[in-house]
Write an enzyme that holds these catalytic residues in place. Sequence first.
Site, PDB file in Angstrom:
ATOM      1  N   SER A 227       0.830  -1.205   0.000  1.00 46.09           N
ATOM      2  CA  SER A 227       0.000   0.000   0.000  1.00 46.09           C
ATOM      3  C   SER A 227       0.857   1.244   0.000  1.00 46.09           C
ATOM      4  CB  SER A 227      -0.964  -0.007   1.181  1.00 46.09           C
ATOM      5  OG  SER A 227      -0.283  -0.126   2.409  1.00 46.09           O
ATOM      6  N   GLU A 228       2.018   1.228   0.700  1.00 47.73           N
ATOM      7  CA  GLU A 228       2.946   2.350   0.637  1.00 47.73           C
ATOM      8  C   GLU A 228       4.395   1.892   0.716  1.00 47.73           C
ATOM      9  OE1 GLU A 228      -0.723   4.651   1.975  1.00 47.73           O
ATOM     10  OE2 GLU A 228       0.286   2.953   2.898  1.00 47.73           O
ATOM     11  N   THR A 229       5.235   2.627   0.018  1.00 50.02           N
ATOM     12  CA  THR A 229       6.685   2.492   0.067  1.00 50.02           C
ATOM     13  C   THR A 229       7.246   3.878   0.351  1.00 50.02           C
ATOM     14  OG1 THR A 229       6.696   0.669  -1.519  1.00 50.02           O
ATOM     15  CG2 THR A 229       8.749   1.900  -1.268  1.00 50.02           C
TER      16      THR A 229
ATOM     17  N   HIS B 288       0.391   4.980   8.472  1.00 46.62           N
ATOM     18  CA  HIS B 288       1.223   3.816   8.821  1.00 46.62           C
ATOM     19  C   HIS B 288       2.633   3.952   8.254  1.00 46.62           C
ATOM     20  CE1 HIS B 288       1.019   1.354   5.051  1.00 46.62           C
ATOM     21  NE2 HIS B 288       1.919   0.589   5.644  1.00 46.62           N
TER      22      HIS B 288
END
Length: 272
Positions: free
Chosen positions: A43-45, A74
């Site tokens: 979902s995120e990097t 997060h």
Amino acid sequence: MRFSQVDVFSAQPLRGNPVAVVHDADDVSDEEMAAFARWTNLSETTFLLRPTTPEADYRLRIWTPGGELPFAGHPTLGSAHAWLEAGGSPAGEDLVQECGAGLVRIRRGERLSFGAPPLVRSGPVAGDDIAAIARALGIARDQILETEWIDNGPGWVGVLLRDAETVLGLEPDWAAFGNLKIGVVGPYADGPVAVELRAFCPGYGMPEDPVTGSLNAGVGQWLAGRTLPTSYVASQGTVLQRAGRVHVELVDGQIWVGGDTRTTVTGTVSLD
């Protein structure tokens, strides 16, 4: 470059939301960041860089598979955890993160928690948008108790439903979403957690985000001290077989969002 993957918002191993963190990324281009975020397919990097202001301890850039975000929760906690674990030393008692949304303060205690940034869009939702939200969620309009824009960067609109069971039973119509990023919340009658949340954001390359700090921040700014207590624990990710637990607290008008963080992968990464 050093690489960490941190599980965020769960005390149970592999039951939170992972974030990929690339350290010392000042020389990484936008194209390389975007490509790596698509490749990790999380979902995120995130990418840790030197700050551009003396007020900050580090700068963070946050990418989804679909593009860059000014802020996300997060990734903020997971990247702070990775920065500290790599030997980062904050100038003050708290950490100060520089990101697209400005400066975000992160407290250290039993668990890391970030101060919710100001909303970039707030207020009531238009009737046509509410009708579109109901279609996207696959429910009747009269099942929606309240709506509110609670956008702190990713674009969230908040939707309050009758109870947690209704939230857990949602079967969205992904084709009806368009650009909507919908955060849905429903209360539990009793038990250790106050509410169940789900975060639907297919426009970011992921239909449902497992556990979402930015959404929980917006929900806290909207409902804490009114519909919800000033201090509570939210559950998220249940449908995705996660055990997300987000600790939300309203203190002197400021919402703090905290959760457990645990490194699951360390190593190096080559982006060229």
